[in-house]
Each structure stands twice: as structure tokens, then as C-alpha cells.
Design an enzyme around this catalytic site. Structure first.
Site, PDB file in Angstrom:
ATOM      1  N   HIS A  97      -6.620  75.522  63.120  1.00 45.49           N
ATOM      2  CA  HIS A  97      -5.740  75.210  64.246  1.00 45.49           C
ATOM      3  C   HIS A  97      -5.533  73.701  64.363  1.00 45.49           C
ATOM      4  O   HIS A  97      -4.416  73.231  64.573  1.00 45.49           O
ATOM      5  CB  HIS A  97      -6.344  75.755  65.549  1.00 45.49           C
ATOM      6  CG  HIS A  97      -6.165  77.236  65.721  1.00 45.49           C
ATOM      7  ND1 HIS A  97      -7.140  78.056  66.235  1.00 45.49           N
ATOM      8  CD2 HIS A  97      -5.118  78.039  65.466  1.00 45.49           C
ATOM      9  CE1 HIS A  97      -6.687  79.297  66.286  1.00 45.49           C
ATOM     10  NE2 HIS A  97      -5.472  79.317  65.810  1.00 45.49           N
TER      11      HIS A  97
ATOM     12  N   ASP B 103       3.558  88.246  69.379  1.00 41.29           N
ATOM     13  CA  ASP B 103       2.727  89.032  68.460  1.00 41.29           C
ATOM     14  C   ASP B 103       3.281  90.453  68.477  1.00 41.29           C
ATOM     15  O   ASP B 103       3.849  90.885  69.475  1.00 41.29           O
ATOM     16  CB  ASP B 103       1.255  89.037  68.892  1.00 41.29           C
ATOM     17  CG  ASP B 103       0.327  89.290  67.707  1.00 41.29           C
ATOM     18  OD1 ASP B 103      -0.333  88.336  67.236  1.00 41.29           O
ATOM     19  OD2 ASP B 103       0.293  90.450  67.229  1.00 41.29           O
TER      20      ASP B 103
ATOM     21  N   THR C 110      -7.977  88.302  63.635  1.00 41.49           N
ATOM     22  CA  THR C 110      -9.019  87.335  63.968  1.00 41.49           C
ATOM     23  C   THR C 110      -8.371  86.122  64.630  1.00 41.49           C
ATOM     24  O   THR C 110      -7.201  85.816  64.354  1.00 41.49           O
ATOM     25  CB  THR C 110      -9.779  86.822  62.721  1.00 41.49           C
ATOM     26  OG1 THR C 110      -8.829  86.316  61.783  1.00 41.49           O
ATOM     27  CG2 THR C 110     -10.612  87.901  62.068  1.00 41.49           C
TER      28      THR C 110
ATOM     29  N   THR D 261       3.635  91.313  58.944  1.00 44.12           N
ATOM     30  CA  THR D 261       3.908  92.687  58.481  1.00 44.12           C
ATOM     31  C   THR D 261       4.737  93.431  59.517  1.00 44.12           C
ATOM     32  O   THR D 261       5.002  92.924  60.608  1.00 44.12           O
ATOM     33  CB  THR D 261       2.583  93.467  58.324  1.00 44.12           C
ATOM     34  OG1 THR D 261       1.915  93.450  59.597  1.00 44.12           O
ATOM     35  CG2 THR D 261       1.699  92.875  57.267  1.00 44.12           C
TER      36      THR D 261
ATOM     37  N   SER E  64      -8.138  82.349  64.364  1.00 40.96           N
ATOM     38  CA  SER E  64      -8.360  81.507  63.190  1.00 40.96           C
ATOM     39  C   SER E  64      -9.480  80.502  63.458  1.00 40.96           C
ATOM     40  O   SER E  64      -9.842  80.247  64.610  1.00 40.96           O
ATOM     41  CB  SER E  64      -7.078  80.740  62.848  1.00 40.96           C
ATOM     42  OG  SER E  64      -5.999  81.628  62.767  1.00 40.96           O
TER      43      SER E  64
ATOM     44  N   SER F 165      -4.960  85.766  69.923  1.00 41.59           N
ATOM     45  CA  SER F 165      -5.810  85.565  71.107  1.00 41.59           C
ATOM     46  C   SER F 165      -5.127  84.778  72.221  1.00 41.59           C
ATOM     47  O   SER F 165      -5.605  84.766  73.348  1.00 41.59           O
ATOM     48  CB  SER F 165      -7.048  84.779  70.685  1.00 41.59           C
ATOM     49  OG  SER F 165      -6.648  83.487  70.230  1.00 41.59           O
TER      50      SER F 165
HETATM   51  N1  SAH Z   1      -3.186  82.504  65.659  1.00 41.47           N
HETATM   52  C1  SAH Z   1      -3.844  83.630  66.291  1.00 41.47           C
HETATM   53  C2  SAH Z   1      -3.996  84.877  65.400  1.00 41.47           C
HETATM   54  C3  SAH Z   1      -3.887  84.711  63.922  1.00 41.47           C
HETATM   55  S1  SAH Z   1      -4.065  86.252  63.047  1.00 41.47           S
HETATM   56  C4  SAH Z   1      -5.204  83.213  66.788  1.00 41.47           C
HETATM   57  O1  SAH Z   1      -5.774  82.273  66.253  1.00 41.47           O
HETATM   58  O2  SAH Z   1      -5.714  83.841  67.717  1.00 41.47           O
HETATM   59  C5  SAH Z   1      -2.372  86.626  62.691  1.00 41.47           C
HETATM   60  C6  SAH Z   1      -1.638  87.325  63.803  1.00 41.47           C
HETATM   61  O3  SAH Z   1      -0.311  87.616  63.336  1.00 41.47           O
HETATM   62  C7  SAH Z   1      -2.226  88.662  64.234  1.00 41.47           C
HETATM   63  O4  SAH Z   1      -2.456  88.611  65.625  1.00 41.47           O
HETATM   64  C8  SAH Z   1      -1.135  89.696  63.888  1.00 41.47           C
HETATM   65  O5  SAH Z   1      -1.042  90.764  64.825  1.00 41.47           O
HETATM   66  C9  SAH Z   1       0.120  88.818  63.937  1.00 41.47           C
HETATM   67  N2  SAH Z   1       1.287  89.342  63.196  1.00 41.47           N
HETATM   68  C10 SAH Z   1       1.323  89.860  61.930  1.00 41.47           C
HETATM   69  N3  SAH Z   1       2.590  90.243  61.621  1.00 41.47           N
HETATM   70  C11 SAH Z   1       3.370  89.943  62.716  1.00 41.47           C
HETATM   71  C12 SAH Z   1       4.752  90.099  62.997  1.00 41.47           C
HETATM   72  N4  SAH Z   1       5.611  90.626  62.128  1.00 41.47           N
HETATM   73  N5  SAH Z   1       5.196  89.662  64.199  1.00 41.47           N
HETATM   74  C13 SAH Z   1       4.344  89.123  65.114  1.00 41.47           C
HETATM   75  N6  SAH Z   1       3.028  88.957  64.903  1.00 41.47           N
HETATM   76  C14 SAH Z   1       2.535  89.366  63.710  1.00 41.47           C
END
Ligand code: SAH
Length: 223
Positions: free
Chosen positions: A67, A112, A60, A218, A62, A91
Site C-alpha cells: 500500500h 469491489d 486479503t 475477475t 494487502s 477491507s
Molecule cells: N486493496 C484491498 C484488497 C485487495 S485484494 C485491501 O487491501 O484490503 C483484491 C480485491 O479485488 C478483492 O477484494 C476482490 O474482491 C477485488 N476484485 C477482484 N475482481 C474485481 C472486479 N472485477 N471488480 C471489483 N473488485 C474486484
């Protein structure tokens, strides 16, 4: 909070966050106004609602107040010319805002681990007038494991982590510049936001701020 800060336009959303005292800095207000959230949300979602919106890939964008809150903690490190890393860029929305704050001369790297999301970040940033910055490298979007940071553009004056690190993010701390600051949720079941500040001699100070619930950092899902 959502009902109070949502708006019918990007301008109204940001003004409501400002009136509610969630945005305190006029620099953050202006950077958020210059970055229309509609470019970073999927069609059919509600970009001006102060709530997370689905991006697909189980991720999602956030909520805007989250933010804004993170940016408030980082703002003194987001000067023109600064280098910034956004881990879990999703995003690409925060990458766009961060770039507004560090121009001219700054660089923002978004990382990401899901290729579908980095492709989405790039396409969103292009829709939001940032093609030239992507082409020049002033904005760089990387597909990779954000837990390892991105050494080729380090050190960073500011690091934002948008997903929870299960333990102290040692590798990312190494990539902080002297004088730099990281905002990062840490923990598994119980999480807190931590600030890591590296002083001009390279000593690190850590401070626990408040409890949160972020998705975890993860391993990338295997296809
Ligand atoms: N800040 C972003 C998304 C937040 S959601 C926004 O507001 O659009 C958290 C994000 O962390 C997800 O896109 C997920 O794919 C990413 N993520 C989770 N584990 C990660 C990892 N090990 N390395 C890079 N990105 C990761």
C-alpha cells in the site's frame, strides 16, 4: 521485508516502513498513522504485521509495504480536493488512507464486486471514525465490476487498482482526469505494475514499473 517493518502498534509499523525508506513522504506517513490497520483486519489476525491478512471471501488486505509503495507513486495527485477511485477496495483500508490525503474537499470511491466485502469496508470505515464521510458522500463504497470503473463520480485525479487487470485497462483510462495518474498491475501469469498518466491535453503516457503478483480482476463469483 515483513520481519523488518512489522510493529507492535500502528504507529510502530508506519515508523518502521518510514525508516526502511518504503514510505518517503511525510504526508503518507501521517495518513497511514491516522488510519489504524486494526480496524480493517479480522479479529484474531495480526494487523501490525507487514504482511497480507485474510479477509474472508478469498480476499486479503494487502501488505502495508505494498500500500505504501502504491501511495508513493500517487502522492502528487492526492491533493486536498482530489477525486480518487480505489478498484478492489476489499477491507476499505486504502480508502481510509486516501481520504486522509485528499481532505478537505476530496472524494474517494471504493469499488469491489463482492457485497460481503463492500459491507465489510463500510463497517470498517465506520469503526475508524468515518461515518460522517460515508453519510455525506465524501467516501462512497460501491458494489460492482471495478473493471468498468464508476462513471458517475469520474473523472478521477488518481486511480489505484488493487488486483491485476489481464490487459490494458481501457475503461479506467477513460475515467482518468487530465493531469491524473493510475497505478495498476497488468498481466495474467506475469504481471507488472504500470503507471498511466493523462496530461493536460488528454494524451496518455504509459510506463512499466516492476514485476508483481496480485490476485486477478475477475467476474464476481455466482452464489
Ligand atoms: N486493496 C484491498 C484488497 C485487495 S485484494 C485491501 O487491501 O484490503 C483484491 C480485491 O479485488 C478483492 O477484494 C476482490 O474482491 C477485488 N476484485 C477482484 N475482481 C474485481 C472486479 N472485477 N471488480 C471489483 N473488485 C474486484
Amino acid at each position: 521485508m515483513a520481519w523488518r517493518c512489522s510493529g507492535s502498534s500502528n504507529e510502530e509499523l508506519v515508523d518502521n516502513l518510514y525508516k526502511a525508506g518504503i514510505i518517503k513522504s511525510s504526508r503518507i506517513r501521517d495518513a497511514m498513522k491516522a488510519t489504524d490497520r486494526k480496524f480493517y483486519c479480522l479479529p484474531g489476525s495480526d494487523p501490525y504485521e507487514d504482511a497480507p491478512q485474510r479477509l474472508g471471501f478469498s480476499a486479503t488486505i494487502s501488505a502495508p509495504h505494498m500500500h505504501a509503495h502504491a501511495l508513493e507513486y500517487l502522492v502528487d495527485h492526492l491533493k486536498p480536493g482530489a477525486r480518487v477511485l480505489d478498484v478492489g477496495c476489499g477491507s476499505g483500508y486504502l480508502v481510509g488512507i486516501l481520504h486522509e490525503l485528499v481532505q478537505p474537499g476530496g472524494k474517494v470511491v471504493g469499488i469491489d464486486h463482492i457485497k460481503g466485502l463492500t459491507d465489510m469496508s463500510i463497517s470498517n470505515l465506520r469503526k475508524d471514525k468515518h461515518s460522517a464521510l460515508l453519510d455525506s458522500g465524501a467516501i462512497q463504497i460501491i458494489t460492482g465490476d471495478g473493471r468498468q470503473g464508476f462513471t458517475s463520480a469520474a473523472p478521477y485525479d488518481a486511480i489505484h487498482v488493487g488486483a491485476a487487470s489481464p490487459s490494458k485497462p481501457v475503461e479506467l483510462i477513460k475515467q482518468l482526469a487530465n493531469g491524473g495518474r493510475m497505478f495498476v498491475p497488468v498481466g495474467t501469469y506475469m504481471q507488472d505494475v504500470w503507471l498511466f498518466d493523462k496530461d493536460h491535453e488528454g494524451n496518455v503516457k504509459e510506463e512499466k514499473l516492476f514485476g508483481v503478483q496480485y490476485v486477478p480482476l475477475t467476474d464476481a463469483p455466482t452464489a
